[in-house]
Enzyme design. Structure first.
Site, short mmCIF file in Angstrom:
data_model
loop_
_atom_site.label_atom_id
_atom_site.label_comp_id
_atom_site.label_asym_id
_atom_site.label_seq_id
_atom_site.Cartn_x
_atom_site.Cartn_y
_atom_site.Cartn_z
N CYS A 379 32.09 -35.76 -18.14
CA CYS A 379 31.19 -37.05 -17.89
C CYS A 379 29.87 -37.09 -17.99
CB CYS A 379 30.72 -36.61 -16.17
SG CYS A 379 30.04 -37.55 -15.05
N HIS A 555 35.79 -35.39 -13.58
CA HIS A 555 35.47 -33.95 -13.67
C HIS A 555 37.06 -33.35 -13.96
CE1 HIS A 555 31.12 -33.72 -13.14
NE2 HIS A 555 31.64 -35.23 -12.32
N GLU A 557 37.46 -30.20 -13.78
CA GLU A 557 37.39 -28.56 -13.75
C GLU A 557 37.78 -28.65 -11.61
OE1 GLU A 557 32.66 -30.49 -13.44
OE2 GLU A 557 34.63 -31.14 -14.35
#
Length: 586
Positions: A379, A555, A557
């Site tokens: 990001c 993102h 994750e």
């Protein structure tokens, strides 16, 4: 008939209610049950989207664009069930809805009170969207005795009275502190916590006791006696070295079987093969790699919880331990970076907002690029990577991001309304699941349409909420939240990692790469390997001549799981392992 399980906490906060709720959900899943996990937060913020990560930890973004509590990340990672905005509610959201309804005259002139009006909203939230589930597990944030939590405890008390034991169970998580001078675990705080809970009308059916060492039978018997609970319903929760060992520890204590026995449900064998496989890989992880995370919010690791877990998932995949080196970007300089990043095998710059600490992050990015160290920018980390490349590789010395509101060449610009539905929040959730919670952010000016990001490709599986712009701030207008499709370029690092040319990832940003500079970046070796569907937003950049240098606007994750590590994190850790081995051979 759906059954409700409420998880509460006492004595102190941060005991692990979220991990306990997620573990129980996973264990019930392993017996073939369908489970939904929800979080009820007593704070007055509408959501954690504007909260300081130092105070609250990370903001976990769901597919449908909700900014939620980080515990929803635990729920997803443990169960594999995609969370949505109807799985999280706050006191702020409740009062926002209540006051709007009152102003619209929906209460027909009666006196609006905490009981029954606030508690009714809480009960409606808990008991809505239950179709298709066998169990609804609700975690109540905070601890018993907190004044802001009283309406939530009252609401679940009323639900318990209505449903009785056949369909409602209360689990209370407490702490047994170890006193070194007495050389024993103390049960008195647990006794008082249960006393406090019973004073508001809730008697826990199961006690989960957190402790740093094994709990003796005499201590369990004492807790059972004074808390009016059968000894077999006092479950030890001993500290574990890894959170992915917790579910099996609860399984060995018989937690899920106790729940089924309470509900008079036949106990069937558990299918836990994939979890035992994870445990075996964790125990077999003897080698390690060292990853430097360049942080802005350095006071709490919870600010980067999903990043840490995604790294660990990739480590599990390769049977490697991940040694994280936390670097405060504000203290990082050209003079000390060699010393601070000595012997690291990879550098990760995570997301963030604002100008503070950006200089240190860019120094770290330059260090990774010029020393051919595996680099992963997420990001804001990707945006800073493009600025660093512009300044130091291309020669655009005044390259800046529009976010900083300073003069210069805007390599990063604010998303505008021409950028493919970026001006509104895309709701990618299962529409049938989120019917109730939509009321918390929609008002009379809201229009609902079923539409895909590409206006020529209508789809009923996505919900776009177009809100009257006059009622929104500039920040809200440009925030791009939730899961969006992304098209990859063939034969790139990203495409090879995903093994697909179409992906879907979660976003939380309001700025993007300025496409006017794409050609000059490409002339200097940058590959743009991922784009939004209409190519307006750059999603992934690469420097293929380096060992591994990748930046992503999304993102990744948030979609990583212990039994299904994210492909980009897998490739990043692979690169760090190879880099570490090459250094050892020199």
């Amino acid at each position: 008939m759906v059954r409700f399980i409420f998880v509460t906490g006492g004595v102190v906060s941060s005991l692990g209610k979220g991990i306990t709720a997620a573990s129980l959900a996973m264990l019930l899943q392993a017996k073939g049950f369908r489970v939904s996990v929800r979080k009820l937060d007593p704070y007055l913020n509408v959501d954690p989207g504007t909260m300081n990560p130092h105070e609250h930890g990370e903001v976990y973004v769901t597919d449908d664009g909700a900014e939620t509590d980080l515990d929803l990340g635990h729920y997803e990672r443990f169960t594999g069930v995609t969370a949505c905005k109807c799985d999280n509610i706050t006191t702020g959201a409740i009062y926002s809805k209540l006051l709007k309804d009152e102003r619209l005259g929906n209460y027909t002139g009666i006196t609006v009170q905490v009981i029954p009006h606030v508690t009714n909203i809480i009960k409606d939230f808990i008991m809505s969207n239950t179709n298709g589930f066998d169990f609804i597990i609700c975690e109540i944030g905070g601890t018993v005795g907190d004044i802001e939590g009283l309406p939530f405890f009252e609401a679940i008390r009323q639900i318990g009275n209505k449903l009785k034991n056949a369909n409602c169970l209360f689990i209370h998580l407490t702490l047994l502190p170890y006193v070194k001078t007495a050389r024993e675990l103390k049960t008195k705080p647990t006794q008082h916590s249960v006393k406090e809970l019973r004073a508001i009308g809730i008697s826990p059916n199961i006690l989960v006791c957190r402790a740093e060492r094994n709990i003796s039978k005499s201590a369990i018997d004492k807790i059972a006696l004074f808390c009016n609970i059968k000894p077999e319903y006092v479950i030890p929760a001993i500290d574990q070295k890894n959170i992915y060992l917790v579910p099996i520890a609860y399984h060995n204590s018989g937690l899920e079987n106790k729940v089924l026995n309470f509900f008079n449900i036949n106990v069937v064998p558990s299918k836990l093969d994939k979890w035992y496989d994870i445990i075996d890989k964790i125990k077999d992880s003897n080698s390690k790699v060292k990853i430097a995370i360049i942080t802005k919010y350095h006071k709490t690791q919870d600010a980067y919880k999903s990043v840490i877990e995604a790294l660990n998932h990739a480590g599990i995949y390769y049977k490697y331990k991940i040694d994280v080196l936390w670097i405060n970007a504000e203290n990082l300089t050209e003079e000390n970076i060699n010393k601070k990043l000595l012997d690291i095998n990879g550098i990760l710059v995570p997301g963030g907002f604002g100008v503070r600490a950006t200089q240190g992050k860019m120094i770290a990015i330059k260090y990774a690029r010029t020393n051919n160290i595996p680099f992963f920018g997420i990001c804001f980390g990707m945006q800073l990577a493009t600025i660093e490349i512009a300044q130091n590789l291309i020669g655009i010395q005044d390259a800046v991001t529009e976010e900083f509101k300073i003069k210069g060449t805007k390599i990063i610009e604010k998303i505008n309304k021409n950028c493919e539905d970026a001006t509104i929040k895309i709701k990618n959730a299962h529409i049938s699941k989120c019917t109730y919670s939509e009321a918390f952010e929609c008002d009379a000016s809201t229009v609902y349409t079923n539409i895909h990001e590409d206006s020529n490709n209508l789809s009923t599986d996505k919900l776009q909420i177009e809100t009257n712009f006059r009622n929104m701030s500039d920040i809200e207008k440009t925030m791009r939240l939730g899961a969006y499709p992304c098209n990859l370029v063939a034969n790139t690092i990203a495409a090879n990692a995903y093994k697909s040319l179409e992906i879907n990832e979660r976003h939380r940003h309001r700025y993007k790469f300025n496409n006017e500079f794409q050609n000059i970046f490409e002339q200097h070796g940058v590959v743009f390997s991922g784009f939004s569907q209409n190519k307006q937003i750059v999603e992934i950049i690469e420097l293929p001549e380096l060992r591994w240098f990748v930046g992503v606007q999304f993102h990744p994750e948030f979609k990583s799981k212990p039994f299904e590590a994210h492909p980009l994190f897998i490739q990043f850790i692979k690169a760090t392992i190879e880099y570490n081995k090459s250094n050892e051979q020199q």
